[in-house]
Design a protein around this motif. Structure first.
Motif, PDB file in Angstrom:
ATOM      1  N   PRO A 196      -5.257  -6.482   1.110  1.00 22.32           N
ATOM      2  CA  PRO A 196      -4.545  -5.682   2.128  1.00 22.32           C
ATOM      3  C   PRO A 196      -3.019  -5.992   2.278  1.00 22.32           C
ATOM      4  O   PRO A 196      -2.137  -5.188   2.519  1.00 22.32           O
ATOM      5  N   GLU A 197      -2.709  -7.379   2.431  1.00 22.03           N
ATOM      6  CA  GLU A 197      -1.525  -7.877   2.553  1.00 22.03           C
ATOM      7  C   GLU A 197      -0.452  -7.689   1.323  1.00 22.03           C
ATOM      8  O   GLU A 197       0.671  -7.996   1.458  1.00 22.03           O
ATOM      9  N   ARG A 198      -1.271  -7.529   0.022  1.00 19.65           N
ATOM     10  CA  ARG A 198      -0.434  -7.645  -0.891  1.00 19.65           C
ATOM     11  C   ARG A 198      -0.436  -6.248  -1.648  1.00 19.65           C
ATOM     12  O   ARG A 198      -0.038  -5.981  -2.863  1.00 19.65           O
ATOM     13  N   SER A 199      -0.753  -5.124  -1.004  1.00 15.31           N
ATOM     14  CA  SER A 199      -0.887  -3.635  -1.435  1.00 15.31           C
ATOM     15  C   SER A 199      -0.192  -2.886  -0.621  1.00 15.31           C
ATOM     16  O   SER A 199       0.010  -3.204   0.521  1.00 15.31           O
ATOM     17  N   TYR A 200       0.073  -1.513  -0.873  1.00 20.77           N
ATOM     18  CA  TYR A 200       0.466  -0.646   0.101  1.00 20.77           C
ATOM     19  C   TYR A 200      -0.085   0.771  -0.521  1.00 20.77           C
ATOM     20  O   TYR A 200      -0.464   0.867  -1.526  1.00 20.77           O
ATOM     21  N   LEU A 201      -0.108   1.792   0.493  1.00 29.14           N
ATOM     22  CA  LEU A 201      -0.760   3.057   0.133  1.00 29.14           C
ATOM     23  C   LEU A 201       0.372   4.221   0.102  1.00 29.14           C
ATOM     24  O   LEU A 201       0.070   5.514   0.032  1.00 29.14           O
ATOM     25  N   GLY A 202       1.660   4.081   0.678  1.00 33.99           N
ATOM     26  CA  GLY A 202       2.685   5.109   0.974  1.00 33.99           C
ATOM     27  C   GLY A 202       3.181   5.598  -0.325  1.00 33.99           C
ATOM     28  O   GLY A 202       2.615   5.467  -1.559  1.00 33.99           O
ATOM     29  N   PRO A 203       4.270   6.023   0.072  1.00 28.43           N
ATOM     30  CA  PRO A 203       4.964   6.832  -1.231  1.00 28.43           C
ATOM     31  C   PRO A 203       5.368   5.797  -2.173  1.00 28.43           C
ATOM     32  O   PRO A 203       6.037   4.762  -1.555  1.00 28.43           O
ATOM     33  N   VAL A 204       5.485   6.126  -3.390  1.00 28.37           N
ATOM     34  CA  VAL A 204       5.874   4.887  -4.606  1.00 28.37           C
ATOM     35  C   VAL A 204       7.681   5.067  -4.225  1.00 28.37           C
ATOM     36  O   VAL A 204       8.447   5.914  -4.375  1.00 28.37           O
ATOM     37  N   GLU A 250      11.388   4.208  -5.310  1.00 27.75           N
ATOM     38  CA  GLU A 250      12.270   4.446  -6.308  1.00 27.75           C
ATOM     39  C   GLU A 250      13.632   3.521  -6.197  1.00 27.75           C
ATOM     40  O   GLU A 250      14.187   3.510  -5.147  1.00 27.75           O
ATOM     41  N   PRO A 251      13.981   2.615  -6.974  1.00 32.17           N
ATOM     42  CA  PRO A 251      12.930   2.489  -8.337  1.00 32.17           C
ATOM     43  C   PRO A 251      11.950   1.313  -7.989  1.00 32.17           C
ATOM     44  O   PRO A 251      12.132   0.772  -7.014  1.00 32.17           O
ATOM     45  N   LEU A 252      10.777   1.054  -8.827  1.00 29.61           N
ATOM     46  CA  LEU A 252       9.843   0.212  -8.672  1.00 29.61           C
ATOM     47  C   LEU A 252      10.454  -1.004  -9.266  1.00 29.61           C
ATOM     48  O   LEU A 252      11.121  -1.194 -10.183  1.00 29.61           O
ATOM     49  N   LEU A 253       9.955  -2.328  -8.616  1.00 29.30           N
ATOM     50  CA  LEU A 253      10.291  -3.498  -8.904  1.00 29.30           C
ATOM     51  C   LEU A 253       9.776  -3.835 -10.720  1.00 29.30           C
ATOM     52  O   LEU A 253      10.496  -4.412 -11.309  1.00 29.30           O
ATOM     53  N   ALA A 254       8.320  -3.663 -10.554  1.00 28.73           N
ATOM     54  CA  ALA A 254       7.551  -3.854 -11.836  1.00 28.73           C
ATOM     55  C   ALA A 254       6.426  -2.829 -12.025  1.00 28.73           C
ATOM     56  O   ALA A 254       5.957  -2.522 -11.204  1.00 28.73           O
ATOM     57  N   ILE A 255       6.005  -2.686 -13.348  1.00 27.80           N
ATOM     58  CA  ILE A 255       4.805  -2.075 -13.640  1.00 27.80           C
ATOM     59  C   ILE A 255       4.047  -2.684 -14.576  1.00 27.80           C
ATOM     60  O   ILE A 255       4.046  -2.462 -16.063  1.00 27.80           O
ATOM     61  N   LEU A 301       1.969  -0.717  -9.591  1.00 25.64           N
ATOM     62  CA  LEU A 301       3.118  -0.147  -9.270  1.00 25.64           C
ATOM     63  C   LEU A 301       3.827  -1.066  -8.252  1.00 25.64           C
ATOM     64  O   LEU A 301       3.375  -1.086  -6.988  1.00 25.64           O
ATOM     65  N   PHE A 302       4.723  -2.112  -8.566  1.00 32.23           N
ATOM     66  CA  PHE A 302       4.955  -3.142  -7.563  1.00 32.23           C
ATOM     67  C   PHE A 302       6.313  -2.660  -6.819  1.00 32.23           C
ATOM     68  O   PHE A 302       7.250  -2.262  -7.553  1.00 32.23           O
ATOM     69  N   ASP A 303       6.116  -2.725  -5.637  1.00 29.82           N
ATOM     70  CA  ASP A 303       7.554  -2.505  -4.773  1.00 29.82           C
ATOM     71  C   ASP A 303       8.633  -3.812  -4.840  1.00 29.82           C
ATOM     72  O   ASP A 303       8.040  -4.870  -5.271  1.00 29.82           O
ATOM     73  N   GLU A 308       8.784  -5.947  -2.366  1.00 30.59           N
ATOM     74  CA  GLU A 308       8.348  -6.810  -1.652  1.00 30.59           C
ATOM     75  C   GLU A 308       7.098  -7.491  -2.555  1.00 30.59           C
ATOM     76  O   GLU A 308       6.285  -8.533  -1.873  1.00 30.59           O
ATOM     77  N   ARG A 309       6.800  -7.320  -3.589  1.00 33.89           N
ATOM     78  CA  ARG A 309       5.732  -7.689  -4.445  1.00 33.89           C
ATOM     79  C   ARG A 309       4.463  -7.151  -4.083  1.00 33.89           C
ATOM     80  O   ARG A 309       3.502  -7.906  -4.246  1.00 33.89           O
ATOM     81  N   ARG A 310       4.339  -6.085  -3.523  1.00 29.75           N
ATOM     82  CA  ARG A 310       3.140  -5.452  -3.214  1.00 29.75           C
ATOM     83  C   ARG A 310       2.892  -4.276  -4.036  1.00 29.75           C
ATOM     84  O   ARG A 310       3.812  -3.871  -4.839  1.00 29.75           O
ATOM     85  N   PHE A 311       1.522  -3.884  -4.205  1.00 31.85           N
ATOM     86  CA  PHE A 311       1.132  -3.048  -5.381  1.00 31.85           C
ATOM     87  C   PHE A 311       0.542  -2.044  -4.858  1.00 31.85           C
ATOM     88  O   PHE A 311      -0.310  -1.981  -3.652  1.00 31.85           O
ATOM     89  N   LYS A 312       0.651  -1.072  -5.570  1.00 32.89           N
ATOM     90  CA  LYS A 312      -0.258   0.130  -5.256  1.00 32.89           C
ATOM     91  C   LYS A 312      -0.880   0.634  -6.840  1.00 32.89           C
ATOM     92  O   LYS A 312      -0.045   0.498  -7.913  1.00 32.89           O
ATOM     93  N   PRO A 313      -2.201   0.800  -6.649  1.00 35.42           N
ATOM     94  CA  PRO A 313      -2.761   1.094  -8.275  1.00 35.42           C
ATOM     95  C   PRO A 313      -2.370   2.604  -8.608  1.00 35.42           C
ATOM     96  O   PRO A 313      -2.296   3.326  -7.520  1.00 35.42           O
ATOM     97  N   ARG A 314      -2.037   2.723  -9.813  1.00 36.84           N
ATOM     98  CA  ARG A 314      -1.406   4.024 -10.084  1.00 36.84           C
ATOM     99  C   ARG A 314      -2.581   5.009  -9.914  1.00 36.84           C
ATOM    100  O   ARG A 314      -2.230   6.492  -9.478  1.00 36.84           O
TER     101      ARG A 314
END
Length: 158
Positions: free
Chosen positions: A70-78, A80-85, A144-146, A148-154
Motif C-alpha cells: 500500500p505505501e509503495r503503490s498508487y491507484l490514481g491517474p498515471v 506524465e511523464p512516468l519515472l520508469a517502466i 508504472l512508477f511515478d 515518488e517511486r510508487r508503482f501502479k500495475p498496468r
C-alpha cells in the motif's frame, strides 16, 4: 591514553559506545521486521477464488500487488511523464507461489525500480491457484512508477 593491545582498544570502544547510548537516555531503534520471500501476511491468509481465465487472474494478481504494497503503490491517474517502466514476467507454481521472476525490460533511468518491482511481487505472493489454467503458468506485468517511486500495475490502468 594509548592503546597498544587490540583487546584494550576494543574494550574501550565498546565501553564508550555503550556509555554514549545509555547516556543519551534513548533506546536504539528496534529492527524493522522483514518477511522472508513467500511468507504469508495477514491480508494474504484468505485464498483467492479460482480465476476463469488468465485475464481475470492477471487482474486479481495486480490487485494483490497493490494490497500487499500500500505505501509503495498508487491507484490514481498515471502521471506524465512516468519515472520508469520495468516489465516483469512472473512464473508461478500450481498454488500461485512465485517460481521465478524474469526481467523483460529494465528502464533506462531509475533502474532501481526494477528491484522495487521484484520485491513487490515477492511480498504479494502467493497469487492464487493456477492449476486449472492453461500452461505455461506465467504472466507479464508492467509497473508504472511515478516520481515518488510508487508503482501502479498496468493491468489496473483502465
Amino acid at each position: 591514553m594509548r592503546f597498544t593491545e587490540p583487546r584494550r582498544w576494543l574494550a574501550a570502544a565498546v565501553a564508550a559506545a555503550s556509555a554514549a547510548i545509555t547516556g543519551c537516555g534513548t533506546k536504539p531503534p528496534a529492527p524493522t521486521p522483514t518477511l522472508p520471500p513467500g511468507a504469508v501476511t495477514p491480508s494474504q491468509a484468505t485464498p483467492l477464488p479460482p480465476a476463469r481465465d488468465w485475464d481475470e487472474y492477471r487482474r486479481r494478481a495486480a490487485e494483490r500487488l497493490v494490497e500487499a504494497n500500500p505505501e509503495r503503490s498508487y491507484l490514481g491517474p498515471v502521471p506524465e511523464p512516468l519515472l520508469a517502466i520495468p516489465v516483469l514476467e512472473i512464473e508461478l507454481e500450481h498454488d500461485g507461489n512465485v517460481r521465478q521472476v524474469r526481467v523483460m525490460r529494465v528502464p533506462s533511468q531509475a533502474k532501481d525500480t526494477t528491484q522495487l518491482a521484484i520485491d513487490a511481487v515477492r511480498r504479494a505472493a502467493p497469487f492464487g491457484d493456477v492449476s486449472k489454467l492453461p500452461r505455461p503458468w506465467k504472466f507479464v506485468e508492467v509497473f508504472l512508477f511515478d516520481d515518488e517511486r510508487r508503482f501502479k500495475p498496468r493491468t489496473l490502468d483502465d
